[in-house]
Enzyme design. Structure first.
Site, short mmCIF file in Angstrom:
data_model
loop_
_atom_site.label_atom_id
_atom_site.label_comp_id
_atom_site.label_asym_id
_atom_site.label_seq_id
_atom_site.Cartn_x
_atom_site.Cartn_y
_atom_site.Cartn_z
N SER A 132 0.95 -1.23 0.10
CA SER A 132 -0.02 -0.01 -0.01
C SER A 132 0.92 1.28 -0.08
O SER A 132 2.08 1.35 0.49
CB SER A 132 -0.93 0.11 1.18
OG SER A 132 -1.57 1.42 1.56
N TYR A 145 -1.45 -0.34 10.45
CA TYR A 145 -1.62 -0.58 9.23
C TYR A 145 -0.11 -0.33 8.31
O TYR A 145 0.51 -0.96 7.23
CB TYR A 145 -2.68 -0.22 8.31
CG TYR A 145 -2.95 -0.45 7.13
CD1 TYR A 145 -3.45 -1.73 6.65
CD2 TYR A 145 -2.95 0.33 5.94
CE1 TYR A 145 -3.77 -2.01 5.28
CE2 TYR A 145 -3.10 0.19 4.77
CZ TYR A 145 -3.96 -1.00 4.23
OH TYR A 145 -3.81 -1.39 3.11
N1 LIG Z 1 -8.82 -0.80 -1.65
C1 LIG Z 1 -7.82 0.12 -1.37
O1 LIG Z 1 -7.88 1.42 -1.34
C2 LIG Z 1 -6.33 -0.50 -0.93
C3 LIG Z 1 -5.29 0.46 -1.12
C4 LIG Z 1 -3.86 0.05 -0.78
C5 LIG Z 1 -3.67 -1.42 -0.34
N2 LIG Z 1 -4.87 -2.29 -0.43
C6 LIG Z 1 -4.60 -3.73 -0.08
O2 LIG Z 1 -5.01 -4.46 -1.26
C7 LIG Z 1 -5.30 -5.69 -0.65
C8 LIG Z 1 -6.74 -6.04 -1.11
O3 LIG Z 1 -7.67 -5.29 -0.65
P1 LIG Z 1 -9.28 -4.76 -1.07
O4 LIG Z 1 -9.43 -3.63 -1.19
O5 LIG Z 1 -9.49 -6.06 -2.13
O6 LIG Z 1 -9.97 -5.35 0.46
P2 LIG Z 1 -11.14 -6.09 0.76
O7 LIG Z 1 -12.24 -6.14 -0.41
O8 LIG Z 1 -11.60 -5.66 2.25
O9 LIG Z 1 -10.62 -7.71 0.73
C9 LIG Z 1 -9.70 -8.25 1.46
C10 LIG Z 1 -9.89 -9.50 1.33
O10 LIG Z 1 -8.84 -10.42 2.40
C11 LIG Z 1 -9.21 -11.24 3.02
N3 LIG Z 1 -9.08 -11.47 4.34
C12 LIG Z 1 -9.00 -10.99 5.47
N4 LIG Z 1 -8.83 -11.47 6.46
C13 LIG Z 1 -8.38 -12.67 6.14
C14 LIG Z 1 -7.97 -13.89 6.87
N5 LIG Z 1 -7.63 -13.63 8.32
N6 LIG Z 1 -7.76 -15.03 6.21
C15 LIG Z 1 -8.06 -14.90 4.81
N7 LIG Z 1 -8.27 -13.94 4.15
C16 LIG Z 1 -8.57 -12.99 4.68
C17 LIG Z 1 -10.87 -11.06 2.66
O11 LIG Z 1 -11.54 -12.33 2.83
P3 LIG Z 1 -12.39 -12.92 3.89
O12 LIG Z 1 -13.10 -11.74 4.81
O13 LIG Z 1 -13.39 -13.73 3.25
O14 LIG Z 1 -11.60 -13.83 4.61
C18 LIG Z 1 -11.07 -10.27 1.56
O15 LIG Z 1 -11.08 -11.24 0.50
C19 LIG Z 1 -5.19 -5.65 0.78
O16 LIG Z 1 -3.86 -6.10 1.14
C20 LIG Z 1 -5.29 -4.07 1.12
O17 LIG Z 1 -4.42 -3.90 2.26
C21 LIG Z 1 -6.12 -1.72 -0.65
#
Ligand SMILES: NC(=O)c1ccc[n+]([C@@H]2O[C@H](COP(=O)([O-])OP(=O)(O)OC[C@H]3O[C@@H](n4cnc5c(N)ncnc54)[C@H](OP(=O)(O)O)[C@@H]3O)[C@@H](O)[C@H]2O)c1
Length: 248
Positions: A132, A145
């Site tokens: 991130s 984070y």
């Molecule tokens: N969206 C943004 O603005 C943004 C910006 C920078 C970085 N990121 C990074 O991008 C990545 C994906 O984010 P996203 O935006 O797609 O978020 P999201 O929609 O909240 O998805 C997060 C995913 O992680 C899984 N997860 C969480 N805890 C888990 C656990 N204990 N075991 C297995 N799976 C787990 C969730 O699945 P379950 O709940 O089904 O387990 C879900 O599939 C993350 O690493 C996030 O930090 C996102």
């Protein structure tokens, strides 16, 4: 095109947002994708759409994680699962700190330990770590984070040293704000989160991040895309604050 050199992938955090988009994108390329998350229902739906193999697993549970990947030869590892808790370290609770370290960092290290030696032995592999901009810049709030994502960033750089001499590539994807449900997952109240973080902004979508990853994978095998920072055009990190002592 290295896509034709790779047969298998494992994507964590596949039940939602960026992870689900990556599963769909890699499946389109004919890769057999193992999709891992806790949400079994969402994974089942993703499997119906993409044909992915599902693993309903908590990445924070080392026993479950180890069993899920046992015997798998994975060519592309996408460490994408991530969680966040709002607030500075001054107001953090102990369980929140543990959860972020377990999911955002410990699981990434453990999966790397479990799967990358196989890539090295086969002289073929690609590790994609989703960090991130929070790992590169301090912009206040969500301090744990930031710390976990900075660790993932350094892990990605050091991993290149660990696999040096083998055709194992490492790419850190460093997103800014992406239009996913992460804000609802972090803050609760999906409608309010949507209004605050997504509505009216021009943001990259999960598919755009998946396309960027596909670019890095499809690059010639002689080329390693080490780091991609992907932000909205209308988002910029930085800033400097100076204050006089705050009276109590
Ligand atoms: N969206 C943004 O603005 C943004 C910006 C920078 C970085 N990121 C990074 O991008 C990545 C994906 O984010 P996203 O935006 O797609 O978020 P999201 O929609 O909240 O998805 C997060 C995913 O992680 C899984 N997860 C969480 N805890 C888990 C656990 N204990 N075991 C297995 N799976 C787990 C969730 O699945 P379950 O709940 O089904 O387990 C879900 O599939 C993350 O690493 C996030 O930090 C996102």
């Amino acid at each position: 095109m290295p896509f034709s050199d790779y047969r298998t992938a494992l994507v964590t955090g596949a039940s939602s947002g960026i992870g689900a988009a990556i599963v769909a994108r890699l499946s389109q390329e004919g890769i057999k994708v193992h999709a891992l998350a806790r949400g079994a229902d969402k994974l089942a739906e993703l499997s119906r759409q993409t044909g992915c193999v599902v693993h309903a697993v908590d990445v924070a549970d080392l026993e479950q994680l180890t069993a899920a990947v046992a015997g798998l030869d994975i060519d592309i590892l996408v460490n994408n699962a991530g969680v966040d808790r709002p607030g500075s370290i001054l107001s953090a609770d102990a369980a929140g700190i543990d959860a972020l370290i377990d999911v955002n960092l410990r699981a990434v290290l453990q999966l790397t330990r479990l799967l990358v030696p196989g890539m090295v032995a086969r002289d073929r592999g690609h590790v994609i770590n989703i960090s991130s901009i929070a790992g590169a810049y301090n912009f206040a709030g969500n301090t744990t984070y930031h710390a976990t994502k900075a660790a993932v960033s350094m892990l990605s750089r050091n991993l290149r040293q660990d696999v040096f001499g083998k055709r194992v590539r490492v790419t850190e994807i460093c997103p800014g704000r992406v239009a996913t449900d992460i804000f609802a997952h972090v803050h609760g109240d999906p409608d309010a989160s949507y209004r605050k973080y997504i509505e009216g902004f021009e943001l990259p979508r999960a598919q755009d991040i998946a396309d960027a990853i596909a670019f890095a994978i499809a690059a010639p095998i002689a080329m390693n895309v080490g780091h991609m920072e992907i932000t909205p055009t209308l988002q910029v990190p930085g800033g400097l604050q100076t204050t006089r002592p705050q009276s109590t």
